[in-house]
Design an enzyme around this catalytic site. Structure first.
Site: not given
Length: 204
Positions: A47, A20-22
């Site tokens: 994602d 997932a981000c980042p």
């Protein structure tokens, strides 16, 4: 178009599935730092946020976001690392320049005009001038035998820099009728084709 069967050449592949981000951006930044200028990175991600994140990051970092394909819920992002060589203006005699508008007008008069796109294969896949031939700059010298020295040749890339380098190479090899199309695909508003219908700018 069935994106599952579309093949786009990438020099490096980075697997960010499940992150997932980042983290996709963190890993992309690290991977691209170790690549040579002009090479293409393929980033695999699941994602959904990576669609906007990687495009925005590429723009901020000065790299070229080519586009994204979606296969089996996996996003395949393609990013081309900016080449420092492109920033250097080559010396030598001036190369004849043809504007985008002039190229379109000439094509109407000569539909068989030879247009050579010297961008990377991945760039070409996401969008190119209709009828153009793909010969990446790095392959041009090895593929001179495919070109007719008697024909007028129009060379283009994203901004006119790589195509000018290609024109100089051809002139050095004895080609007389070469023209550099400026500003090239970055501002092309004529007919285009694509090898894929993935997300991303066709003029990248």
């Amino acid at each position: 178009m069935d994106q599952q069967h579309v093949h786009i050449h990438a020099d490096v592949r980075l697997d960010c599935k499940g992150l997932a981000c980042p983290m996709p951006i963190v890993r992309t930044r690290k991977a691209i730092a170790d690549m040579d200028g002009g090479q293409v990175l393929e980033v695999l991600a699941t994602d959904k946020g990576s669609l906007a994140d990687l495009k925005a990051w590429s723009s901020r970092a000065g790299h070229q976001y080519l586009g994204t394909l979606t296969v089996d819920e996996v996003y395949r992002h393609y990013i081309r690392k900016q080449s420092t060589a492109e920033a250097a203006h080559p010396g030598g005699s001036p190369i004849p320049v043809v504007s985008n508008a002039e190229l379109q007008a000439r094509r109407l008069a000569d539909p068989e005009m030879v247009i050579i796109d010297v961008r990377e294969e991945a760039e070409f896949a996401f969008g190119h001038v209709r009828g153009a031939i793909s010969i990446p700059l790095g392959q041009l010298e090895d593929r001179l035998g495919e070109l007719d020295r008697e024909r007028e040749l129009m060379l283009l890339c994203r901004t006119g820099t790589r195509s000018e380098m290609a024109c100089r190479l051809l002139v050095d090899k004895g080609f007389k009728r070469v023209h550099n199309v400026v500003p090239g695909m970055s501002e092309w508003d004529g007919d285009t084709d694509a090898l894929t219908e993935g997300q991303g700018g066709l003029k990248a």
